[in-house]
Scaffold this motif. Structure first.
Motif, PDB file in Angstrom:
ATOM      1  N   MET A 182       0.846  -1.184   0.000  1.00 47.94           N
ATOM      2  CA  MET A 182       0.000   0.000   0.000  1.00 47.94           C
ATOM      3  C   MET A 182       0.886   1.239   0.000  1.00 47.94           C
ATOM      4  SD  MET A 182      -2.989   0.954   2.713  1.00 47.94           S
ATOM      5  CE  MET A 182      -4.366   1.883   2.172  1.00 47.94           C
ATOM      6  N   ASN A 183       0.607   2.163  -0.932  1.00 48.15           N
ATOM      7  CA  ASN A 183       1.419   3.360  -1.025  1.00 48.15           C
ATOM      8  C   ASN A 183       1.090   4.330   0.096  1.00 48.15           C
ATOM      9  OD1 ASN A 183       2.659   2.489  -3.399  1.00 48.15           O
ATOM     10  ND2 ASN A 183       1.005   3.326  -4.681  1.00 48.15           N
ATOM     11  N   ALA A 184       2.109   5.020   0.563  1.00 48.05           N
ATOM     12  CA  ALA A 184       1.890   6.048   1.587  1.00 48.05           C
ATOM     13  C   ALA A 184       1.156   7.223   0.973  1.00 48.05           C
ATOM     14  CB  ALA A 184       3.235   6.505   2.146  1.00 48.05           C
ATOM     15  N   PRO A 185       0.303   7.886   1.750  1.00 46.79           N
ATOM     16  CA  PRO A 185      -0.423   9.041   1.208  1.00 46.79           C
ATOM     17  C   PRO A 185       0.529  10.166   0.850  1.00 46.79           C
ATOM     18  CG  PRO A 185      -0.699   8.884   3.593  1.00 46.79           C
ATOM     19  CD  PRO A 185      -0.024   7.620   3.152  1.00 46.79           C
ATOM     20  N   ASP A 186       0.175  10.894  -0.188  1.00 46.46           N
ATOM     21  CA  ASP A 186       0.976  12.036  -0.621  1.00 46.46           C
ATOM     22  C   ASP A 186       0.883  13.132   0.439  1.00 46.46           C
ATOM     23  OD1 ASP A 186       2.207  14.149  -1.830  1.00 46.46           O
ATOM     24  OD2 ASP A 186       1.069  14.027  -3.706  1.00 46.46           O
ATOM     25  N   PRO A 187       2.008  13.507   1.032  1.00 43.75           N
ATOM     26  CA  PRO A 187       1.951  14.505   2.089  1.00 43.75           C
ATOM     27  C   PRO A 187       1.737  15.933   1.575  1.00 43.75           C
ATOM     28  CG  PRO A 187       4.227  13.943   1.628  1.00 43.75           C
ATOM     29  CD  PRO A 187       3.379  13.045   0.758  1.00 43.75           C
ATOM     30  N   THR A 188       1.800  16.137   0.252  1.00 47.63           N
ATOM     31  CA  THR A 188       1.661  17.479  -0.304  1.00 47.63           C
ATOM     32  C   THR A 188       0.210  17.935  -0.205  1.00 47.63           C
ATOM     33  OG1 THR A 188       3.436  17.015  -1.871  1.00 47.63           O
ATOM     34  CG2 THR A 188       2.023  18.916  -2.330  1.00 47.63           C
ATOM     35  N   PRO A 189      -0.062  19.049   0.472  1.00 49.73           N
ATOM     36  CA  PRO A 189      -1.446  19.515   0.584  1.00 49.73           C
ATOM     37  C   PRO A 189      -1.980  19.975  -0.763  1.00 49.73           C
ATOM     38  CG  PRO A 189       0.068  21.183   1.427  1.00 49.73           C
ATOM     39  CD  PRO A 189       0.894  19.948   1.138  1.00 49.73           C
ATOM     40  N   ILE A 190      -3.259  19.733  -1.002  1.00 52.26           N
ATOM     41  CA  ILE A 190      -3.913  20.175  -2.220  1.00 52.26           C
ATOM     42  C   ILE A 190      -4.526  21.541  -1.949  1.00 52.26           C
ATOM     43  CG2 ILE A 190      -5.729  19.691  -3.887  1.00 52.26           C
ATOM     44  CD1 ILE A 190      -5.356  16.729  -3.288  1.00 52.26           C
ATOM     45  N   ALA A 191      -4.088  22.526  -2.700  1.00 50.12           N
ATOM     46  CA  ALA A 191      -4.582  23.884  -2.487  1.00 50.12           C
ATOM     47  C   ALA A 191      -6.005  24.005  -3.009  1.00 50.12           C
ATOM     48  CB  ALA A 191      -3.674  24.883  -3.184  1.00 50.12           C
ATOM     49  N   PRO A 192      -6.900  24.629  -2.255  1.00 50.62           N
ATOM     50  CA  PRO A 192      -8.255  24.864  -2.759  1.00 50.62           C
ATOM     51  C   PRO A 192      -8.240  25.929  -3.850  1.00 50.62           C
ATOM     52  CG  PRO A 192      -7.937  25.980  -0.661  1.00 50.62           C
ATOM     53  CD  PRO A 192      -6.699  25.171  -0.897  1.00 50.62           C
ATOM     54  N   ARG A 193      -9.284  25.950  -4.665  1.00 47.90           N
ATOM     55  CA  ARG A 193      -9.419  27.011  -5.664  1.00 47.90           C
ATOM     56  C   ARG A 193      -9.448  28.348  -4.940  1.00 47.90           C
ATOM     57  NH1 ARG A 193     -14.510  26.331  -9.284  1.00 47.90           N
ATOM     58  NH2 ARG A 193     -13.553  28.165 -10.265  1.00 47.90           N
ATOM     59  N   LEU A 194      -8.673  29.295  -5.412  1.00 43.36           N
ATOM     60  CA  LEU A 194      -8.627  30.597  -4.751  1.00 43.36           C
ATOM     61  C   LEU A 194     -10.003  31.243  -4.686  1.00 43.36           C
ATOM     62  CD1 LEU A 194      -5.349  32.258  -6.090  1.00 43.36           C
ATOM     63  CD2 LEU A 194      -5.795  31.412  -3.791  1.00 43.36           C
ATOM     64  N   THR A 195     -10.761  31.158  -5.785  1.00 43.96           N
ATOM     65  CA  THR A 195     -12.067  31.817  -5.814  1.00 43.96           C
ATOM     66  C   THR A 195     -13.064  31.153  -4.869  1.00 43.96           C
ATOM     67  OG1 THR A 195     -12.658  30.512  -7.767  1.00 43.96           O
ATOM     68  CG2 THR A 195     -11.814  32.735  -8.133  1.00 43.96           C
ATOM     69  N   SER A 196     -12.794  29.900  -4.465  1.00 42.41           N
ATOM     70  CA  SER A 196     -13.703  29.229  -3.524  1.00 42.41           C
ATOM     71  C   SER A 196     -13.537  29.741  -2.100  1.00 42.41           C
ATOM     72  CB  SER A 196     -13.459  27.709  -3.552  1.00 42.41           C
ATOM     73  OG  SER A 196     -12.226  27.380  -2.917  1.00 42.41           O
ATOM     74  N   LEU A 197     -12.454  30.464  -1.849  1.00 45.06           N
ATOM     75  CA  LEU A 197     -12.180  30.960  -0.498  1.00 45.06           C
ATOM     76  C   LEU A 197     -12.720  32.367  -0.262  1.00 45.06           C
ATOM     77  CD1 LEU A 197      -8.471  29.757  -0.147  1.00 45.06           C
ATOM     78  CD2 LEU A 197     -10.519  28.691   0.802  1.00 45.06           C
ATOM     79  N   SER A 198     -13.313  32.973  -1.280  1.00 51.28           N
ATOM     80  CA  SER A 198     -13.772  34.354  -1.137  1.00 51.28           C
ATOM     81  C   SER A 198     -15.233  34.472  -1.535  1.00 51.28           C
ATOM     82  CB  SER A 198     -12.914  35.289  -1.995  1.00 51.28           C
ATOM     83  OG  SER A 198     -12.996  34.928  -3.353  1.00 51.28           O
ATOM     84  N   HIS A 199     -15.911  35.434  -0.930  1.00 51.01           N
ATOM     85  CA  HIS A 199     -17.331  35.626  -1.225  1.00 51.01           C
ATOM     86  C   HIS A 199     -17.539  36.471  -2.475  1.00 51.01           C
ATOM     87  CE1 HIS A 199     -16.538  39.485   0.806  1.00 51.01           C
ATOM     88  NE2 HIS A 199     -17.607  39.941   0.187  1.00 51.01           N
ATOM     89  N   GLY A 200     -16.482  37.083  -2.987  1.00 51.12           N
ATOM     90  CA  GLY A 200     -16.540  37.872  -4.213  1.00 51.12           C
ATOM     91  C   GLY A 200     -15.154  37.936  -4.800  1.00 51.12           C
ATOM     92  N   GLY A 201     -15.045  38.568  -5.967  1.00 46.55           N
ATOM     93  CA  GLY A 201     -13.730  38.612  -6.592  1.00 46.55           C
ATOM     94  C   GLY A 201     -13.478  39.898  -7.334  1.00 46.55           C
ATOM     95  N   GLY A 202     -12.216  40.326  -7.343  1.00 46.34           N
ATOM     96  CA  GLY A 202     -11.828  41.515  -8.086  1.00 46.34           C
ATOM     97  C   GLY A 202     -12.562  42.750  -7.622  1.00 46.34           C
ATOM     98  N   CYS A 203     -12.782  43.671  -8.536  1.00 43.51           N
ATOM     99  CA  CYS A 203     -13.462  44.926  -8.189  1.00 43.51           C
ATOM    100  C   CYS A 203     -14.944  44.726  -7.944  1.00 43.51           C
ATOM    101  CB  CYS A 203     -13.235  45.967  -9.277  1.00 43.51           C
ATOM    102  SG  CYS A 203     -11.555  46.646  -9.248  1.00 43.51           S
ATOM    103  N   GLY A 204     -15.461  43.509  -8.210  1.00 45.42           N
ATOM    104  CA  GLY A 204     -16.829  43.194  -7.827  1.00 45.42           C
ATOM    105  C   GLY A 204     -17.003  43.136  -6.322  1.00 45.42           C
ATOM    106  N   CYS A 205     -15.887  43.140  -5.574  1.00 46.78           N
ATOM    107  CA  CYS A 205     -15.946  43.143  -4.110  1.00 46.78           C
ATOM    108  C   CYS A 205     -16.256  44.522  -3.537  1.00 46.78           C
ATOM    109  CB  CYS A 205     -14.598  42.691  -3.521  1.00 46.78           C
ATOM    110  SG  CYS A 205     -14.097  41.028  -3.932  1.00 46.78           S
ATOM    111  N   LYS A 206     -16.210  45.548  -4.360  1.00 43.72           N
ATOM    112  CA  LYS A 206     -16.410  46.900  -3.844  1.00 43.72           C
ATOM    113  C   LYS A 206     -17.737  47.026  -3.112  1.00 43.72           C
ATOM    114  CE  LYS A 206     -13.730  50.162  -6.639  1.00 43.72           C
ATOM    115  NZ  LYS A 206     -13.820  51.317  -7.550  1.00 43.72           N
TER     116      LYS A 206
END
Length: 354
Positions: free
Chosen positions: A1-25
């Motif tokens: 059985m292979n060991a799990p990949d210890p490298t974290p998977i980064a979430p989509r940047l846009t999934s971490l914010s409630h808005g994006g770019g100048c639409g956040c104004k």
């Protein structure tokens, strides 16, 4: 059985914010209420050439007879998932306000707020590298900044530049009889809405990146033309909102000829399919009562006029005799889609779109 990949998977940047770019104004109506509650602007020395009075793009402080300091800041949450491109877009957008005043950037400070527990350090580093590369292209250093741990990813710049005091171009200098020229096509907000729903084509994504990372370098060259009376950049409040600010500053009516307004490829179809940001509706709610839309306009015209532009183009008011020179400056700096989109006429401070 292979060991799990210890490298974290980064979430989509846009999934971490409630808005994006100048639409956040913050919506323009809400912003007006907040500023009304904030009280006086504080000490107003005579050297302060541009402050809060007309919601201009940056503050300008006279240093001496030949130099004035242009100071501004802009930051927002991700509009794309690629961290390097997010950094480039945010930095380009921040420097735009210096160019819009007729200034040349001299240095920047980075503003960095990141969810350190959720994003790998390599991702955060790529965001900063994107901003640094844009500043390098503008010929300036990122000379410092500030960082905090934040719930949502936020990046931007404090940007500073220099301009001759007599070459400052405010958003309030337009005159009846002037012609309006727009430097970039509209539609970044529509593209971002489609991207968030994973419905933006690769070709349109490349168009989006090209537009939002194109520095508004024509600004100081345009300010050097005597017939250029006002400059602003079209960002979060959309073409309608920033044209209306120009109208209010001039105490005149601004006219937009909708058929002449350039759009990014495919934007009209995407808007017709419903890919419109929430910021577009908030913009209309904030200033729509001062905008007259002629009968017969496309059903998407209102959404596109209010579409928040991240790192949008310069909007220039100039004398009719200066139009060819203005368009030549845009063409020489690589803005092939710059176009005459309307004009200024005597009348109440409002926007007419026909």
């Amino acid at each position: 059985m292979n060991a799990p990949d210890p490298t974290p998977i980064a979430p989509r940047l846009t999934s971490l914010s409630h808005g994006g770019g100048c639409g956040c104004k913050i919506a323009p109506g809400v912003l007006s209420q907040i500023l009304a509650q904030s009280g006086a602007a504080g000490v107003l020395p005579p050297e302060l050439l541009v402050g809060l009075e007309t919601a201009d793009d940056a503050a300008v402080y006279r240093l001496n007879d030949d130099q004035a300091l242009v100071a501004t800041t802009d930051f927002f949450m991700p509009i794309v998932d690629d961290p390097y491109e997010f950094g480039r877009i945010a930095a380009t957008n921040a420097l735009s306000d210096v160019y819009a005043m007729g200034g040349k950037p001299i240095m920047a400070l980075a503003l960095v707020a990141m969810p350190v527990s959720q994003l790998p350090l390599e991702v955060i580093g790529a965001i900063l590298r994107g901003g640094q590369d844009v500043c390098r292209a503008a010929g300036i250093p990122v000379a410092g900044g500030h960082t905090i741990d934040s719930v949502e990813p936020i990046y931007g710049l404090v940007a500073m530049g220099l301009v001759h005091p007599e070459r400052v171009r405010k958003n309030a200098g337009a005159r009846p009889g002037d012609v309006l020229v727009l430097g970039k096509p509209l539609g970044v907000g529509v593209y971002s809405a489609a991207l968030k729903k994973e419905q933006l084509s690769d070709a349109h994504y490349r168009q989006m990146i090209d537009s939002t990372t194109r520095l508004n370098t024509p600004g100081p060259l345009l300010a050097g033309l005597d017939g250029v009376h006002a400059i602003t950049d079209v960002t979060g409040f959309g073409l309608a909102g920033h044209a209306l600010e120009m109208a209010r500053g001039a105490g005149a009516t601004v006219r937009i000829d909708w058929t002449r307004v350039p759009l990014l490829p495919g934007v009209a179809d995407l808007a017709a399919q419903g890919f419109v940001t929430g910021a577009s509706a908030r913009n209309w709610a904030g200033y729509g009562e001062d905008v007259a839309l002629a009968a017969g306009l496309p059903t998407t015209a209102q959404a596109l006029l209010t579409d928040p532009q991240t790192s949008g183009g310069l909007l220039v008011a100039c004398a009719p005799a200066e139009v060819d020179a203005v368009l030549a400056v845009f063409a020489r700096e690589g803005f092939a889609h710059a176009a005459v989109v309307g004009g200024v006429q005597a009348g109440p401070a409002r926007l007419d779109v026909r």
